[in-house]
Write a protein that holds these residues in place. Structure first.
Motif, PDB file in Angstrom:
ATOM      1  N   ARG A 119      -8.895 -90.759  -7.124  1.00 49.45           N
ATOM      2  CA  ARG A 119      -7.941 -91.252  -8.118  1.00 49.45           C
ATOM      3  C   ARG A 119      -8.593 -92.308  -9.013  1.00 49.45           C
ATOM      4  NH1 ARG A 119      -4.513 -88.716 -10.022  1.00 49.45           N
ATOM      5  NH2 ARG A 119      -4.367 -89.855 -11.906  1.00 49.45           N
ATOM      6  N   ARG A 120      -9.360 -93.228  -8.398  1.00 47.01           N
ATOM      7  CA  ARG A 120     -10.054 -94.256  -9.179  1.00 47.01           C
ATOM      8  C   ARG A 120     -11.057 -93.631 -10.135  1.00 47.01           C
ATOM      9  NH1 ARG A 120     -11.097 -97.535  -4.109  1.00 47.01           N
ATOM     10  NH2 ARG A 120      -9.209 -98.761  -3.870  1.00 47.01           N
ATOM     11  N   ASP A 123      -9.169 -92.089 -13.035  1.00 45.74           N
ATOM     12  CA  ASP A 123      -8.680 -93.139 -13.932  1.00 45.74           C
ATOM     13  C   ASP A 123      -9.806 -93.716 -14.777  1.00 45.74           C
ATOM     14  OD1 ASP A 123      -6.111 -92.790 -13.047  1.00 45.74           O
ATOM     15  OD2 ASP A 123      -6.147 -94.493 -11.657  1.00 45.74           O
ATOM     16  N   ASP A 124     -10.982 -93.944 -14.161  1.00 50.72           N
ATOM     17  CA  ASP A 124     -12.136 -94.462 -14.902  1.00 50.72           C
ATOM     18  C   ASP A 124     -12.573 -93.491 -15.992  1.00 50.72           C
ATOM     19  OD1 ASP A 124     -12.169 -96.780 -13.442  1.00 50.72           O
ATOM     20  OD2 ASP A 124     -13.796 -96.136 -12.085  1.00 50.72           O
ATOM     21  N   LYS A 126     -10.704 -91.212 -17.536  1.00 50.18           N
ATOM     22  CA  LYS A 126      -9.702 -91.218 -18.606  1.00 50.18           C
ATOM     23  C   LYS A 126      -9.821 -92.471 -19.458  1.00 50.18           C
ATOM     24  CE  LYS A 126      -6.053 -88.476 -16.457  1.00 50.18           C
ATOM     25  NZ  LYS A 126      -4.709 -88.529 -15.881  1.00 50.18           N
ATOM     26  N   GLU A 127     -10.015 -93.620 -18.812  1.00 49.07           N
ATOM     27  CA  GLU A 127     -10.129 -94.889 -19.520  1.00 49.07           C
ATOM     28  C   GLU A 127     -11.333 -94.897 -20.452  1.00 49.07           C
ATOM     29  OE1 GLU A 127     -11.095 -99.256 -18.009  1.00 49.07           O
ATOM     30  OE2 GLU A 127      -9.187 -98.489 -17.235  1.00 49.07           O
TER      31      GLU A 127
END
Length: 134
Positions: A119-120, A123-124, A126-127
């Protein structure tokens, strides 16, 4: 350019120059405060004047247009472009990255739910893609 138009509503003008697909969408945008003149919201019945500069927000797209001439009836895009001047700054034109070009994240079937670490990483990723720096 052919016939002199005395009064023209802003919603009808924005529809005629093809900023909005329908006149009712143009009217709703004016009512919602998405069309501005000198930082002030304007009503759909506002009378357009040649030389005025309007700031229009349509979804995530922002436009700055200057009225060159009045157009009452909707015409093809090439002709409609003669009636306004697009003054949108280049950073606003290409300032957002389209969702259509976003990476599509897929997981193999049967691998189950992502772990906390997965998940991290997602998210990274996408960011980093939607960062303004790049």
């Amino acid at each position: 350019m052919t016939k002199e138009i005395e009064k023209l509503r802003i919603d009808k003008y924005l529809w005629a120059i093809r900023v909005f697909k329908t006149r009712s969408l143009a009217t709703e945008a004016c009512k919602a405060g998405k069309v501005k003149l000198s930082g002030q919201n304007i009503k759909p019945s506002y009378v357009v004047k040649v030389g005025e500069v309007y700031h229009i927000q349509k979804g995530i797209e922002k436009k700055v247009i200057r009225v060159v001439d009045l157009l009452e009836k909707r015409m093809d895009a090439k002709t409609a472009a003669l009636y306004y001047e697009d003054q949108t700054p280049i950073e606003d034109t290409y300032g957002y990255k389209s969702a259509f070009h976003a990476p599509i994240l897929r997981r193999d079937r049967g691998t189950g739910r992502p772990t906390k670490k997965d998940r991290r990483e997602i998210d990274d990723l996408k960011e980093d893609f939607f960062d303004d720096d790049k």
